[in-house]
Design a protein around this motif. Structure first.
Motif, mmCIF file in Angstrom:
data_model
loop_
_atom_site.group_PDB
_atom_site.id
_atom_site.type_symbol
_atom_site.label_atom_id
_atom_site.label_comp_id
_atom_site.label_asym_id
_atom_site.label_seq_id
_atom_site.Cartn_x
_atom_site.Cartn_y
_atom_site.Cartn_z
ATOM 1 N N LEU A 80 128.108 36.180 69.989
ATOM 2 C CA LEU A 80 129.224 35.258 69.768
ATOM 3 C C LEU A 80 130.562 35.955 70.055
ATOM 4 C CD1 LEU A 80 129.113 32.363 68.871
ATOM 5 C CD2 LEU A 80 129.399 33.097 66.505
ATOM 6 N N CYS A 81 130.685 37.210 69.639
ATOM 7 C CA CYS A 81 131.904 37.992 69.926
ATOM 8 C C CYS A 81 132.110 38.028 71.433
ATOM 9 C CB CYS A 81 131.748 39.439 69.451
ATOM 10 S SG CYS A 81 132.089 39.666 67.726
ATOM 11 N N LYS A 131 135.706 48.239 67.947
ATOM 12 C CA LYS A 131 136.692 47.156 67.878
ATOM 13 C C LYS A 131 137.818 47.384 68.897
ATOM 14 C CE LYS A 131 139.236 44.589 64.447
ATOM 15 N NZ LYS A 131 139.612 44.497 63.047
ATOM 16 N N GLN A 132 138.224 48.650 69.010
ATOM 17 C CA GLN A 132 139.298 48.965 69.970
ATOM 18 C C GLN A 132 138.865 48.698 71.414
ATOM 19 O OE1 GLN A 132 142.165 49.479 68.690
ATOM 20 N NE2 GLN A 132 141.230 49.699 66.664
ATOM 21 N N SER A 133 137.528 48.788 71.642
ATOM 22 C CA SER A 133 137.065 48.626 73.031
ATOM 23 C C SER A 133 136.705 47.173 73.366
ATOM 24 C CB SER A 133 135.852 49.522 73.284
ATOM 25 O OG SER A 133 134.770 49.041 72.519
ATOM 26 N N ILE A 157 134.009 43.965 78.479
ATOM 27 C CA ILE A 157 133.041 44.850 77.811
ATOM 28 C C ILE A 157 131.631 44.380 78.187
ATOM 29 C CG2 ILE A 157 133.025 43.534 75.619
ATOM 30 C CD1 ILE A 157 132.654 46.301 74.209
ATOM 31 N N PRO A 158 130.757 45.294 78.628
ATOM 32 C CA PRO A 158 129.421 44.836 79.042
ATOM 33 C C PRO A 158 128.662 44.200 77.869
ATOM 34 C CG PRO A 158 129.817 47.097 79.768
ATOM 35 C CD PRO A 158 130.938 46.736 78.827
ATOM 36 N N VAL A 172 123.546 51.087 79.398
ATOM 37 C CA VAL A 172 122.657 50.450 78.410
ATOM 38 C C VAL A 172 122.176 49.101 78.942
ATOM 39 C CG1 VAL A 172 122.662 49.284 76.160
ATOM 40 C CG2 VAL A 172 123.592 51.584 76.367
ATOM 41 N N LYS A 173 120.869 48.854 78.764
ATOM 42 C CA LYS A 173 120.325 47.548 79.152
ATOM 43 C C LYS A 173 119.508 47.009 77.982
ATOM 44 C CE LYS A 173 116.840 45.536 82.195
ATOM 45 N NZ LYS A 173 117.273 44.160 82.097
ATOM 46 N N ILE A 174 119.777 45.755 77.612
ATOM 47 C CA ILE A 174 119.001 45.181 76.505
ATOM 48 C C ILE A 174 117.742 44.498 77.046
ATOM 49 C CG2 ILE A 174 120.805 44.889 74.768
ATOM 50 C CD1 ILE A 174 121.147 41.990 75.699
ATOM 51 N N MET A 175 116.815 44.244 76.133
ATOM 52 C CA MET A 175 115.565 43.562 76.501
ATOM 53 C C MET A 175 115.718 42.087 76.162
ATOM 54 S SD MET A 175 113.047 46.361 74.848
ATOM 55 C CE MET A 175 113.099 48.075 75.342
#
Ligand code: ASP
Length: 440
Positions: free
Chosen positions: A55-56, A98-100, A105-106, A178-181
């Protein structure tokens, strides 16, 4: 004895759940490799950290502030830390994240932080070494797991420690990104880890006491499945029984490592054991049926043409139409002068008129009939194979109960019988089969 133990989101949702995990892990010396999901729901109206992170990201993409959502994430992690009296400076890491937070952002990196922070806290709480999944689980560029590199990296880490906590759900691309599943992918991480370290058992701790023989929303108090084979589980999960991510089966199946589904909230319940089991057709031990599962909302496209069985290539031509629209086929039951193509209604809905028109053009049928609102119910059991008469009993029982079967399919190894009925008969069919083969 080495056990990989994976805890799902609800098992690590709050400090109280963390304590249950600790009790479980420390009660057995073999439980040395712990995989965690991101903190999940504490109760049914609560949020999963992973959902909040998605959601962010959606907010950032549309340049809407995600501060209130990020605050919820921070509050949850800081509460766990404080209630357990941990020292890991999570506030600093959350603040850096939070700063990034910006538009580009990926997604994979941001969403993976749920498991990352949960694992950091758990590692300190258990006194185990934190091992970042991005430092040993490697994907190839085609998205598959690079098992050679993953094993090599794990061997390297094993020189330093033999008690680890690993965040589930993500790994690294060959360039380190980084890659999520897929959603629920923490189960896959556990399975990969079990394979590369050649664990004796992969325990998957969740919030149900194993896999049930039928959906408890349909059948009252269904029995627990004590033992199930990998193939039976594949059939059941494909048809809607989802306790474990279906891709978690392949890595361990190859090495014949049993998966034990357990309940963090009922740790003494033995749960369900998923493993290779001998099928001895002469043995009468165990129930004939292992489980029943099903899904609604399929569409059957029935194609009729006289003397079809003498015509070469007609099924191929029909299938090519579906291929053109990238629609995957579930079943192809056939008769002498007809065959049917069964697909998910959601996949075909947009293009149904074009598809029928093209089938008419390519196959020149006498008639094409589209039947929607069909439910498929699979009755699965390794003991059913090579036993004559089971399908007959099943069909007779449905007939006696006034259920009209619209379609029948059976896999080649005879471990499943699939019936297609109208959506409105879905629940009743499941109950009738359960009463006949399990409760009887
Ligand atoms: N946290 C991820 C999800 O919610 C992965 C997992 O829980 O296994 O899908």
């Amino acid at each position: 004895m080495i056990k990989v133990v994976k805890f799902g989101g609800s098992s690590v949702a709050c400090a109280k759940q963390f304590q249950k995990v600790k009790d479980i892990v420390l009660s057995d010396d073999a439980r040395r490799f712990v995989v965690v999901s991101a903190a999940g729901r504490m109760h049914k109206d609560d949020n999963k950290i992973t959902d909040l992170l998605y959601l962010c990201h959606a907010h950032l993409r549309y340049s809407v502030s995600c501060d209130p959502i990020f605050q919820m994430i921070e509050d949850r992690f800081i509460a766990i830390k404080n209630e357990l009296g941990l020292t890991y400076p999570i506030e600093k890491d959350l603040d850096n994240l939070k700063q990034s937070l910006r538009k580009n952002i990926p997604l994979d990196y941001l969403v993976s932080r749920g498991e990352y922070f949960t694992a950091k806290l758990m590692a300190e709480f258990l006194g185990y070494t934190f091992l970042d999944a991005k430092d040993f689980i490697y994907f190839s560029y085609d998205g598959s797991i690079d098992f050679v590199k993953t094993k090599e990296m794990m061997e390297h880490h094993l020189l330093k420690s033999d008690h680890f906590v690993v965040p589930g759900f993500y790994g690294a691309m060959p360039d380190g990104r980084v890659k999520i599943m897929a959603r629920g992918g923490g189960d896959i991480t556990g399975s990969i880890l079990a394979k590369v370290i050649e664990a004796n058992v992969y325990e998957n701790w969740t919030d149900v006491s194993g896999i049930l023989m039928a959906d408890p929303r349909i059948v009252k108090d269904p029995r627990r499945i004590e033992k199930i084979t990998y193939s039976e589980l594949r059939e059941l999960s494909y048809m809607g029984a989802n306790v474990l991510h279906e891709d978690a089966i392949f890595p361990v199946k190859e090495k014949n490592i049993p998966i034990n589904i357990r309940n963090t909230n009922d740790p003494f319940n033995p749960g369900t054991l998923i493993m290779e089991l001998e099928n001895d057709p002469s043995s009468h031990e165990g129930s004939l049926v292992t489980g029943i599962a099903g899904r609604k909302d399929f569409t059957v496209v029935a194609i009729y043409k006289n003397h079809m069985s003498n015509e070469v290539g007609i099924i191929r031509r029909a299938l090519e139409v579906f291929e053109h629209y990238q629609i995957s086929i579930e079943h192809i039951p056939s008769g002498i002068d007809s065959f049917s193509i069964v697909v998910n209604s959601a996949d075909i809905k947009e293009n149904i008129y074009d598809i029928v028109a093209q089938i008419k053009e390519q196959c020149r049928p006498d008639k094409v009939k589209v039947i929607s609102d069909i439910a498929l119910i699979a009755t699965v059991g390794r003991h059913m194979s090579y036993r004559p008469g089971i399908s007959g009993q099943l069909f007779a029982e449905l007939g006696n109960n006034g259920i009209n079967i619209r379609m029948i399919a059976q896999g080649t190894d005879e471990i499943n019988i699939i019936v297609g009925v109208e959506n409105k008969d879905f629940e009743k069919t499941t109950r009738v089969i359960y009463e006949k083969f399990v409760r009887d």
